[in-house]
Design a protein around this motif. Structure first.
Motif, mmCIF file in Angstrom:
data_model
loop_
_atom_site.group_PDB
_atom_site.id
_atom_site.type_symbol
_atom_site.label_atom_id
_atom_site.label_comp_id
_atom_site.label_asym_id
_atom_site.label_seq_id
_atom_site.Cartn_x
_atom_site.Cartn_y
_atom_site.Cartn_z
ATOM 1 N N SER A 142 -26.860 -52.273 -32.429
ATOM 2 C CA SER A 142 -27.087 -51.205 -31.458
ATOM 3 C C SER A 142 -28.368 -50.455 -31.825
ATOM 4 O O SER A 142 -28.826 -50.510 -32.957
ATOM 5 N N THR A 143 -28.932 -49.778 -30.868
ATOM 6 C CA THR A 143 -30.112 -48.949 -31.151
ATOM 7 C C THR A 143 -29.706 -47.485 -31.201
ATOM 8 O O THR A 143 -30.528 -46.623 -31.476
ATOM 9 N N THR A 144 -28.421 -47.246 -30.907
ATOM 10 C CA THR A 144 -27.935 -45.870 -30.893
ATOM 11 C C THR A 144 -27.070 -45.595 -32.118
ATOM 12 O O THR A 144 -26.160 -46.356 -32.406
ATOM 13 N N LYS B 43 -24.442 -43.045 -33.776
ATOM 14 C CA LYS B 43 -23.586 -41.895 -33.458
ATOM 15 C C LYS B 43 -22.464 -41.797 -34.472
ATOM 16 O O LYS B 43 -21.902 -42.803 -34.883
ATOM 17 N N VAL C 191 -26.767 -50.880 -36.786
ATOM 18 C CA VAL C 191 -27.610 -50.012 -35.958
ATOM 19 C C VAL C 191 -29.040 -50.149 -36.467
ATOM 20 O O VAL C 191 -29.290 -50.078 -37.664
ATOM 21 N N TYR D 172 -36.939 -40.874 -30.898
ATOM 22 C CA TYR D 172 -35.505 -40.776 -30.681
ATOM 23 C C TYR D 172 -35.139 -39.427 -30.099
ATOM 24 O O TYR D 172 -35.747 -38.402 -30.436
ATOM 25 N N TYR E 160 -32.098 -36.779 -29.967
ATOM 26 C CA TYR E 160 -30.852 -36.522 -30.685
ATOM 27 C C TYR E 160 -30.072 -35.423 -30.000
ATOM 28 O O TYR E 160 -30.629 -34.564 -29.299
ATOM 29 N N GLN F 128 -25.595 -37.866 -31.943
ATOM 30 C CA GLN F 128 -26.109 -39.125 -31.395
ATOM 31 C C GLN F 128 -27.628 -39.148 -31.482
ATOM 32 O O GLN F 128 -28.294 -38.139 -31.246
ATOM 33 N N LYS G 43 -30.663 -41.650 -30.034
ATOM 34 C CA LYS G 43 -30.903 -42.761 -29.098
ATOM 35 C C LYS G 43 -32.395 -42.834 -28.780
ATOM 36 O O LYS G 43 -33.043 -41.795 -28.595
ATOM 37 N N GLU H 103 -34.927 -45.883 -24.033
ATOM 38 C CA GLU H 103 -33.738 -46.424 -23.372
ATOM 39 C C GLU H 103 -33.149 -45.452 -22.370
ATOM 40 O O GLU H 103 -32.374 -45.835 -21.506
#
Ligand SMILES: [Zn+2]
Length: 236
Positions: free
Chosen positions: A134-136, A138, A165, A173, A175, A188, A190, A194
């Motif tokens: 994943s690129t996220t 959390k 991740v 990013y 946050y 989080q 991300k 995206e």
């Protein structure tokens, strides 16, 4: 003392029957007549005598009682040498075969159990490996309710990710942190890329614009998060 019985071939000639009786005559665990004696008595050669007996009669010897089925165990020989080599037995052939089969089944069942466990583990490992990273990122920050000294952290705990991740240098990013009813915080991270379509790249570089967008985005996420919070699940 041998317990034995002679088995005559069906329709055996009387002369051969008499030869076989002499050949297999046993008293006090010993053959009564020697081969030479019998051969002379019936006027046949040593070789011929052995052949006549082998083709016309066998002798069965009692070798024990089966410890499992309690049946008497008898074994059969077609000449004196093999008769003398028949050994005492404690299990009949059928019971021994059943025991062997039972043992094989147990081994097979045990191996099958091991294989199933292996396969399950392999599948689980494979399943984990198959999840694309994943690129996220959390996770939750649990509020430290046992804090007694000022230097202790406000939030502490551990977390385990369900998949890899990937966090990259040079990527911007976004946050966000959500405070939950118990005081803990869901976090989080991300990639901005995206969240906003590529064609809006120029516009979202505007601080004012991105500020409004982020506010809207997190308001939306907050709603989802509140839903999840009821089930004690991490956000999203
Ligand atoms: Zn038996």
């Amino acid at each position: 003392m041998y317990k034995f019985r002679i088995n005559f071939k069906e329709g055996i000639e009387e002369n051969y029957r008499l030869i076989a009786i002499d050949y297999w005559k046993i008293e006090e665990s010993r053959f009564v007549h020697t081969i030479v004696e019998i051969a002379q008595k019936y006027g046949v050669s040593h070789m011929a005598l052995t052949g006549i007996v082998q083709r016309n009669a066998t002798c069965s010897k009692f070798v024990g009682v089966c410890s499992i089925c309690q049946e008497e165990i008898w074994q059969t020989a077609s000449n004196r040498t093999s008769f003398n080599s028949l050994k005492k037995k404690s299990q009949c052939e059928e019971c021994r075969e059943l025991e062997r089969q039972k043992w094989l089944d147990q081994v097979e069942a045990r191996n099958r159990g091991l294989r199933q466990r292996e396969t399950k583990q392999q599948l689980q490992q494979k399943g984990l490996n198959q999840i694309p990273p994943s690129t996220t990122l959390k996770f939750s920050l649990a509020r430290n309710t046992n804090k007694t000294k000022p230097k202790q952290p406000e939030y502490s705990g551990t977390f385990v990710l369900k998949q890899d991740v990937v966090i990259k240098a040079g990527v911007k990013y976004l946050y966000g942190g959500w405070e939950l009813t118990d005081g803990s915080i869901n976090l989080q991270f991300k990639p901005v890329e995206e969240i906003f379509p590529t064609q809006q790249r120029d516009i979202r570089e505007e601080p004012g614009f991105i500020g409004r967008q982020v506010e809207q985005l997190y308001n939306d996420l907050m709603t989802i998060n509140e839903e999840r919070d009821k089930n004690d699940e991490p956000p999203f």
